[in-house]
Design a protein around this motif. Structure first.
Motif, PDB file in Angstrom:
ATOM      1  N   UNK A  71      -7.980  46.208  47.042  1.00  0.00           N
ATOM      2  CA  UNK A  71      -8.793  47.298  46.867  1.00  0.00           C
ATOM      3  C   UNK A  71      -9.006  48.289  45.929  1.00  0.00           C
ATOM      4  N   UNK A  72      -7.924  48.608  46.443  1.00  0.00           N
ATOM      5  CA  UNK A  72      -7.341  49.901  44.889  1.00  0.00           C
ATOM      6  C   UNK A  72      -7.046  49.006  43.744  1.00  0.00           C
ATOM      7  N   UNK A  73      -6.198  48.416  44.066  1.00  0.00           N
ATOM      8  CA  UNK A  73      -5.963  47.299  42.811  1.00  0.00           C
ATOM      9  C   UNK A  73      -7.201  47.159  42.213  1.00  0.00           C
ATOM     10  N   UNK A  74      -7.777  46.607  42.557  1.00  0.00           N
ATOM     11  CA  UNK A  74      -8.816  46.299  42.085  1.00  0.00           C
ATOM     12  C   UNK A  74      -9.537  47.154  41.630  1.00  0.00           C
ATOM     13  N   UNK A  75     -10.162  47.645  42.405  1.00  0.00           N
ATOM     14  CA  UNK A  75     -10.760  49.426  41.956  1.00  0.00           C
ATOM     15  C   UNK A  75     -10.412  49.574  40.708  1.00  0.00           C
ATOM     16  N   UNK A  76      -8.752  50.568  40.680  1.00  0.00           N
ATOM     17  CA  UNK A  76      -7.555  50.225  39.275  1.00  0.00           C
ATOM     18  C   UNK A  76      -7.881  50.144  38.422  1.00  0.00           C
ATOM     19  N   UNK A  77      -8.102  48.226  38.500  1.00  0.00           N
ATOM     20  CA  UNK A  77      -8.114  47.748  37.321  1.00  0.00           C
ATOM     21  C   UNK A  77      -9.314  47.345  36.473  1.00  0.00           C
ATOM     22  N   UNK A  78     -10.784  47.628  37.986  1.00  0.00           N
ATOM     23  CA  UNK A  78     -12.263  47.142  36.604  1.00  0.00           C
ATOM     24  C   UNK A  78     -12.282  48.258  36.088  1.00  0.00           C
ATOM     25  N   UNK A  79     -11.807  49.772  36.327  1.00  0.00           N
ATOM     26  CA  UNK A  79     -11.655  51.255  36.303  1.00  0.00           C
ATOM     27  C   UNK A  79     -10.640  51.086  34.781  1.00  0.00           C
ATOM     28  N   UNK A  80      -9.559  50.101  34.270  1.00  0.00           N
ATOM     29  CA  UNK A  80      -9.022  50.684  32.916  1.00  0.00           C
ATOM     30  C   UNK A  80      -9.885  49.631  32.188  1.00  0.00           C
ATOM     31  N   UNK A  81     -10.022  48.536  32.562  1.00  0.00           N
ATOM     32  CA  UNK A  81     -11.029  47.093  31.814  1.00  0.00           C
ATOM     33  C   UNK A  81     -12.328  48.032  31.036  1.00  0.00           C
ATOM     34  N   UNK A  82     -12.598  48.712  32.552  1.00  0.00           N
ATOM     35  CA  UNK A  82     -13.886  50.037  31.992  1.00  0.00           C
ATOM     36  C   UNK A  82     -13.513  50.502  30.347  1.00  0.00           C
ATOM     37  N   UNK A  83     -12.625  50.925  31.411  1.00  0.00           N
ATOM     38  CA  UNK A  83     -11.937  52.627  29.779  1.00  0.00           C
ATOM     39  C   UNK A  83     -11.366  51.346  28.489  1.00  0.00           C
ATOM     40  N   UNK A  84     -10.926  50.163  28.572  1.00  0.00           N
ATOM     41  CA  UNK A  84     -10.841  49.772  27.542  1.00  0.00           C
ATOM     42  C   UNK A  84     -11.642  48.897  26.877  1.00  0.00           C
ATOM     43  N   UNK A  85     -12.422  48.004  27.516  1.00  0.00           N
ATOM     44  CA  UNK A  85     -13.873  47.595  26.834  1.00  0.00           C
ATOM     45  C   UNK A  85     -14.770  48.272  26.721  1.00  0.00           C
TER      46      UNK A  85
END
Length: 88
Positions: free
Chosen positions: A73-87
């Motif tokens: 869940x931590x990895x998933x949430x961090x990935x989603x946050x990074x993708x959100x910031x990128x796009x």
């Protein structure tokens, strides 16, 4: 401080306290907090607090669902946050 960071701070404290309280209840042989509730709090953004509490109190560390699930869940949430910031 923006509302998102405030929310994350609060939900992580809630997750941390819930895992600690569940450990207390386990030692006292009282009715426990359901595992689904603990996982829900982690999924709602409190995964880091839940994981920290797991390690500190050595609670739920043998359960596969928590041992693998919370870091996932931590990895998933961090990935989603990074993708959100990128796009966005």
């Amino acid at each position: 401080m923006n509302y998102f960071l405030e929310y994350l701070a609060i939900i992580n404290v809630v997750g941390f306290v819930m895992f600690g309280y569940d450990k207390f209840l386990a030692k006292a042989r009282q009715r426990r907090i359901p595992e689904s509730t603990l996982m829900t709090v982690a999924a709602m953004g409190g995964s880091v607090g839940c994981y920290a509490s797991m390690m500190l109190f050595r609670h739920k560390t043998r359960h596969f669902k928590f041992k693998i699930g919370i870091p996932f869940i931590i990895i998933l949430q961090a990935t989603l946050y990074v993708l959100y910031k990128i796009y966005l």
